[in-house]
Enzyme design. Structure first.
Site, PDB file in Angstrom:
ATOM      1  N   CYS A 280      53.004 -15.668  -2.990  1.00  0.00           N
ATOM      2  CA  CYS A 280      51.808 -14.880  -3.278  1.00  0.00           C
ATOM      3  C   CYS A 280      51.304 -14.411  -1.925  1.00  0.00           C
ATOM      4  O   CYS A 280      50.805 -15.203  -1.143  1.00  0.00           O
ATOM      5  CB  CYS A 280      50.738 -15.697  -4.003  1.00  0.00           C
ATOM      6  SG  CYS A 280      49.186 -14.769  -4.163  1.00  0.00           S
TER       7      CYS A 280
ATOM      8  N   CYS B 187      47.152 -14.623  -1.833  1.00  0.00           N
ATOM      9  CA  CYS B 187      46.437 -15.900  -1.772  1.00  0.00           C
ATOM     10  C   CYS B 187      47.377 -17.030  -2.178  1.00  0.00           C
ATOM     11  O   CYS B 187      48.183 -17.475  -1.370  1.00  0.00           O
ATOM     12  CB  CYS B 187      45.178 -15.862  -2.629  1.00  0.00           C
ATOM     13  SG  CYS B 187      45.397 -15.088  -4.253  1.00  0.00           S
ATOM     14  N   SER B 188      47.296 -17.490  -3.433  1.00  0.00           N
ATOM     15  CA  SER B 188      48.099 -18.645  -3.825  1.00  0.00           C
ATOM     16  C   SER B 188      48.440 -18.627  -5.309  1.00  0.00           C
ATOM     17  O   SER B 188      48.584 -19.675  -5.920  1.00  0.00           O
ATOM     18  CB  SER B 188      47.341 -19.928  -3.485  1.00  0.00           C
ATOM     19  OG  SER B 188      46.107 -19.936  -4.198  1.00  0.00           O
ATOM     20  N   CYS B 189      48.552 -17.441  -5.919  1.00  0.00           N
ATOM     21  CA  CYS B 189      48.841 -17.353  -7.355  1.00  0.00           C
ATOM     22  C   CYS B 189      50.168 -18.055  -7.651  1.00  0.00           C
ATOM     23  O   CYS B 189      51.153 -17.869  -6.955  1.00  0.00           O
ATOM     24  CB  CYS B 189      48.886 -15.898  -7.801  1.00  0.00           C
ATOM     25  SG  CYS B 189      47.293 -15.076  -7.588  1.00  0.00           S
TER      26      CYS B 189
HETATM   27 FE    FE Z   1      47.170 -15.496  -5.288  1.00  0.00          FE
END
Ligand code: FE
Length: 205
Positions: A110, A113-115
């Site tokens: 991602c 961010c951190s999906c």
């Molecule tokens: Fe994300």
């Protein structure tokens, strides 16, 4: 996983103190209770995690028609299996599977961010959120995979899939050779979260 993406001890300590302070404040204001954070963490340790992903991948390995459906309509295929309620819930909306094979290796990241598909993989490891990992994996995936100990042959294409709130990807690794006699349950033990992220492959031992 690899030291290069680890944060320094003092940064970890600072973040932990900040989180504790925020939690205390939210409890004081009555927005959450002293059980809320533990409840969420336990849910993703026991109900939603890579053990679900392993079941899905093992089924795909033994049932090619299921694998086809899994790639074509991931949520619908997942709903066929006997998994905990809520697979399409928090962070499980819009999941999509991509399959390794025939000259293609897939890697999920991602960049924003951190999906991450929590119901099939659990909570993301913190190196997944590291800005260096995220940008380098997009720019030079072969080199980054090498650092993870994974050598991808030059004639194998590496496809990098950028997860977002609209699509959360996970990888169906290739079924390892020499596993023809293994049961579906035995196969599940060969499916690691790293393999479903594409920073590793599944191995027979
Ligand atoms: Fe994300």
């Amino acid at each position: 996983m690899i030291d290069r993406f680890k944060y320094r001890e003092d940064r970890e300590a600072y973040s932990a103190a900040r989180v504790r302070a925020l939690e205390a404040l939210l409890i004081k204001k009555g927005i959450i209770t002293d059980k809320t954070v533990d409840t969420v963490l336990e849910f993703f340790a026991t109900k939603m995690g890579p053990f679900n992903g392993a079941k899905i991948v093992a089924r795909a390995w033994v049932d090619p028609a299921f694998k086809e459906r899994l790639v074509t309509n991931t949520p619908q295929a997942i709903a066929e299996l006997d998994l905990p309620a809520g697979m399409a819930g928090a962070e499980g909306e819009h999941m999509r599977a991509v399959a390794n094979g025939s000259g293609v290796h897939n890697l999920i990241i991602c960049t924003l961010c951190s999906c991450y598909p929590w119901p099939v993989l659990g909570l993301p490891p913190y190196w997944y959120k590291d800005p260096t990992f995220r940008s380098r994996a997009a720019r030079e995936p072969r080199a980054v995979l090498n650092e993870f100990g994974l050598q991808i042959a030059n004639d194998v294409e590496i496809k990098v899939w950028d997860s977002s709130a609209q699509i959360r990807w996970f990888v169906i690794p290739e079924r390892p050779e020499g596993t023809e006699e293994m049961s579906e349950t035995e196969l599940e033990t060969l499916v690691t979260p790293e393999a479903m992220m594409g920073v590793a492959v599944s191995r027979a031992t």
